[in-house]
Design a protein around this motif. Structure first.
Motif, short mmCIF file in Angstrom:
data_model
loop_
_atom_site.label_atom_id
_atom_site.label_comp_id
_atom_site.label_asym_id
_atom_site.label_seq_id
_atom_site.Cartn_x
_atom_site.Cartn_y
_atom_site.Cartn_z
N LEU A 529 0.80 -1.22 0.00
CA LEU A 529 0.00 0.00 0.00
C LEU A 529 0.83 1.26 0.00
CD1 LEU A 529 -2.53 -0.88 2.83
CD2 LEU A 529 -3.11 -0.47 0.46
N ARG A 581 -5.71 11.03 1.63
CA ARG A 581 -4.54 10.45 2.28
C ARG A 581 -3.51 10.20 1.20
NH1 ARG A 581 -5.37 5.10 6.00
NH2 ARG A 581 -5.54 4.10 3.96
N LEU A 668 -10.74 -7.00 2.42
CA LEU A 668 -11.21 -7.34 3.76
C LEU A 668 -10.09 -7.11 4.77
CD1 LEU A 668 -13.43 -8.71 5.53
CD2 LEU A 668 -12.32 -10.89 5.00
N ILE A 670 -10.39 -5.78 9.08
CA ILE A 670 -10.74 -6.06 10.48
C ILE A 670 -11.75 -7.20 10.63
CG2 ILE A 670 -12.61 -4.33 10.59
CD1 ILE A 670 -10.18 -4.31 13.37
N TYR A 797 -9.12 -1.41 16.08
CA TYR A 797 -7.88 -1.50 15.32
C TYR A 797 -6.68 -1.14 16.20
CZ TYR A 797 -10.99 -0.92 11.20
OH TYR A 797 -11.97 -1.04 10.26
#
Ligand SMILES: *Cc1c(COP(=O)(O)O)cnc(C)c1O
Length: 814
Positions: A529, A581, A668, A670, A797
């Motif tokens: 990412l 972001r 997908l 958490i 989280y």
């Protein structure tokens, strides 16, 4: 029993498509990963919620498997193997097992009920094994798949079977009855567990009783609710503590940690002592005693054997070992069936190339020792085990059957030689019968850390994955985010499981996370990412796939990629649709297109964006605007570059709230780890992580005495305080102390008193029956991470990913 394909075809009512129907089948498999699969294997391609056995056929053929039971022949493998085509492969497996069972004629004990099945089975095995060659369900194999596989372990030498049956819905028990065909039934405790699949308690009882339709005798606790449903034609052998009309009347008395039973049967009354106190264990033990009485054992034998009942541990545990070893602790049983399961489990732990097994003598196979150890050795060789360490007098005699094998007469001899055995960088399976006390070996090999562990339930992860899969359209792909060490749960182990479940992509935050997964052997494509420019070379070298989010980043990547003369290297384009972001904005799009038009160095594998408010329907309009902008910009890229990449925008709560925006893939996070912010959905998920510790010390303080730094807790009355070795350095927030949070000890809540320290915290256990060394639950089923997060004004989280790396992770399967 020798079975050929030709024999099997009519049993499972298959249509046969192949060349050689005289091939002999020696092994039945449903697990593509098993190294026991070979040319004599018949592989049943079972479709479950998570995977479809059919999708493994091609790789199995490459590994030499020749025979498959399928619902249809995948086009890629037509003509390459023998196929037995049936309507339903699970049904076929069950029919085959039922046929197989009917070839044997010895007493078979069938156990069902809500609780205690596995313990009763294991205890009966222990109590009766001096006199019988027993075949029993390995572990808790009691399901629609587990039961047939257990039954297929029977051989000609067995003379007693003990199988458990578990159901979660109506109609299931009839099938299990046909497979087990029990002659002796045991109905264990019927609790409120697993009620979801039944409309009422009555329905649940009626369903369970279907296991016993043709038994010679049914053993149960005499109880009006249940007996009302039992067919009066079935012979009952009952026990009771308050109804003297039962066949066996029992009174109980606690003596310290023991329970003494006074048992009245026929004309006799005699005592039996059980080394347990809790109600559930006592009931389970009584069921076992009933079988012994029914078999005609005399009191003295029953008394002697029952005094040695022990706590049953059925889980295979993965632990960190010394010198970078990984341990698989299965030090509680040793029989051929469970050895197979343990070896399959070992094969799935790919941390190390080197694999060692420490194995005790094996009991009650029914076979001669010569035949048994030949089979064990074949099994071990086919599993490519590097080194075998045999412990016990019998296995020592067969040392020459094994390759690279050391043997010892007993654990003490092994312990003496321990220093010279050089365990290092290997996976070690420790598998021994109880009597061998292999827990001593485990503690020698286990890395010594403090007693706090985060237990990760791998079955729960599988369950949660299939729950979210069930929400997707059949063609939608799945990327799973394993960034931040799998949200604190463990990177490699979880990636490994996901790879087996055939997820399409993994997502990590930084290149080094991806590199360690690739180095450990993960082959699923991995998207990074947040790739830093300095890591581009490493990304290319390790076949990771970068997310590109700016023109600057793209140019930097292209420069390196061109130097390396790459062609069509996969990249992922991130668009900013409102999160602000990372990502290309609408005004950068033309630059991006200009650079990529006609470019052959890279290939846009996917286009993605990320939602800021998918979890909060208050911002529904904003979420929809993000989706609309994603549609617009990604379509523009597709048209102008003439490409058809994978498009994806949804995270976990997006999957729940915006199913219309699934596009080609979802990401997908958490939810896999068992956490949802939707109360209804939370009920469907299973808890994955349980953070546990132990009580180090207990003391009683007087009124007005204080606990901990700053004297922030002052006792109002005499108070019992327990100290737990976990603190803020382990990731427990200081704000969870001072009466805000609690831990759970022996099913009761104990409030945290005073401030949480760096490595310890203190709790009030005045009203809890507990002692030093008892287990303490910090979070898990209760309190949940969700609850903790709410109380602490943060999100789950943060709680999960804050658990320090010094907390040992222990993975287990049920
Ligand atoms: C972490 C992350 C996800 C997963 O989010 P969850 O809310 O945990 O499902 C998806 N996409 C991106 C870009 C992420 O960073």
């Amino acid at each position: 029993m020798i079975l050929t394909i030709r024999n099997i075809v009519p049993i499972i009512k298959a249509q046969w498509v192949g060349q050689n129907n005289t091939a002999i089948i020696e092994y039945i498999s449903i697990d593509s990963r098993s190294l026991q699969n070979d040319e004599n294997t018949l592989f049943f391609a079972i479709s479950g919620p998570n995977h479809d056995g059919h999708s493994y056929i091609e790789e199995l053929i490459q590994k030499g498997v020749q025979h498959f039971v399928v619902t249809k022949i995948p086009s890629t493998v037509t003509g390459k193997a023998n196929f037995l085509v049936v309507e339903n492969t699970l049904d076929a497996l069950q029919k085959f097992a039922a046929f197989y069972r009917s070839q044997f004629d010895f007493p078979v004990i069938g156990i069902t009920g809500s609780n205690g099945k596995t313990i009763i089975k294991e205890w009966l095995n222990f109590l009766l094994s001096p006199d019988y060659n027993i075949i029993r369900s390995p572990k808790s194999y009691n399901s629609q798949v587990g039961v047939p596989l257990s039954i297929l372990g029977i051989n000609e030498k067995h003379n007693l079977g003990i199988f458990e049956a578990g159901i979660s819905m109506t109609l299931e028990m009839e099938k299990l009855q046909k497979i087990i065909q029990p002659t002796i039934g045991i109905l264990s405790n019927i609790g409120s567990a697993h009620d979801e699949g039944f409309s009422s308690v009555a329905e649940k009882i009626k369903e369970k009783l279907k296991l016993f339709v043709s038994v010679n005798v049914l053993i149960l606790n005499k109880n009006k609710t249940i007996c009302a449903f039992v067919n009066p034609k079935i012979k009952i052998f009952s026990w009771c503590s308050d109804d003297k009309s039962a066949d066996v009347f029992i009174t109980k008395k606690n003596i310290g940690e023991l329970t003494e039973l006074q048992v009245t049967y026929r004309e006799d009354t005699f005592p039996i002592t059980i080394p347990f106190q809790d109600q559930a264990s006592v009931e389970n033990a009584i069921h076992c005693m009933m079988v012994m009485l029914y078999f005609g054992y005399n009191h003295n034998v029953i008394q002697t054997r029952m005094a040695h009942l022990y706590p049953v541990e059925m889980r295979l545990k993965v632990k960190n070992g010394i010198y970078n070893c990984t341990l698989i602790d299965d030090s509680y049983s040793s029989d051929f069936q469970s050895l197979k399961i343990a070896l399959d489990f070992l094969e799935n732990q790919k941390q190390h190339k080197k694999k060692t097994i420490i194995l005790s003598d094996i009991f009650q196979s029914g076979l001669s020792n010569e035949a048994l150890y030949s089979q064990v050795s074949q099994l071990i060789i086919s599993n490519k085990i590097t080194r075998v360490i045999g412990i016990g007098e019998t296995i020592s005699q067969f040392k020459n059957k094994f390759i690279n094998c050391d043997t010892f007469q007993n654990v003490a001899e092994f312990t003496n030689a321990f220093e010279n055995l050089n365990f290092e960088n290997e996976t070690i399976l420790i598998k021994g019968a109880r009597d061998f006390n292999f827990e001593k070996i485990v503690s020698l090999l286990e890395e010594k850390t403090h007693e706090t562990v985060l237990e990760i339930n791998l079955n729960a992860i599988g369950h949660n994955l299939s729950f979210y899969k069930s929400k997707l359209k059949p063609k939608t792909k799945m990327m799973v985010m394993v960034k931040a060490f799998g949200y604190g749960n463990g990177g490699f182990e979880i990636a490994q499981l996901l790879e087996h479940h055939k997820v399409d992509y993994l997502g990590v935050a930084f290149a080094d996370e991806g590199i360690s997964l690739k180095n450990a052997g993960i082959t699923v494509p991995i998207m990074v990412l947040n790739p830093e420019t300095t890591s581009f070379s490493a990304i290319i070298q390790h076949h990771l796939e970068p997310e590109i989010y700016s023109v600057k980043g793209l140019k930097a990547f292209l420069k390196i990629a061109e130097q390396k003369k790459l062609k069509h290297f996969p990249i992922h384009i991130k668009i900013d649709t409102g999160m602000h972001r990372l990502g290309f904005e609408e005004e950068n799009l033309q630059d991006l297109i200009a650079i990529l038009k006609g470019n052959e160095t890279v290939q846009i594998k996917s286009i993605l964006s990320h939602m800021a408010t998918s979890d909060d329907l208050k911002h529904d309009a904003f979420s929809k605007s993000q989706i609309a902008l994603f549609e617009k910009l990604s379509s523009q890229l597709q048209t102008e570059l003439n490409i058809k990449p994978i498009r994806h925008i949804l995270n976990t709560s997006g999957i729940t709230n915006y199913p219309e925006a699934q596009y080609d893939m979802v990401r997908l996070g958490i939810g896999l780890y068992g956490i949802s912010n939707d109360a209804e959905e939370q009920k469907e998920l299973e808890n994955v992580g349980t953070l546990k510790s132990v009580i180090s010390q207990i003391r009683t303080i007087d009124a007005n005495e204080s606990v901990g730094y700053g004297r922030r807790f002052i006792a109002e009355k005499e108070t019992k305080i327990a100290t737990i070795p976990i603190g803020y350095a382990d990731g427990i927030r200081r704000s969870w102390g001072n009466g805000v949070g609690y831990v759970v000890i022996n099913h009761k809540q104990a409030k945290i008193v005073g401030s949480v320290c760096m490595d310890m915290l203190m709790v009030d256990v005045t009203d809890i029956d507990c002692k030093e060394g008892n287990t303490v639950i910090i979070f898990g089923e209760n309190p949940t991470v969700n609850f903790m997060a709410k109380q602490l004004n943060t999100i789950p989280y943060e709680i999960l990913t804050s658990i320090s790396q010094r907390v040992k992770r222990v993975f287990f399967r049920e």
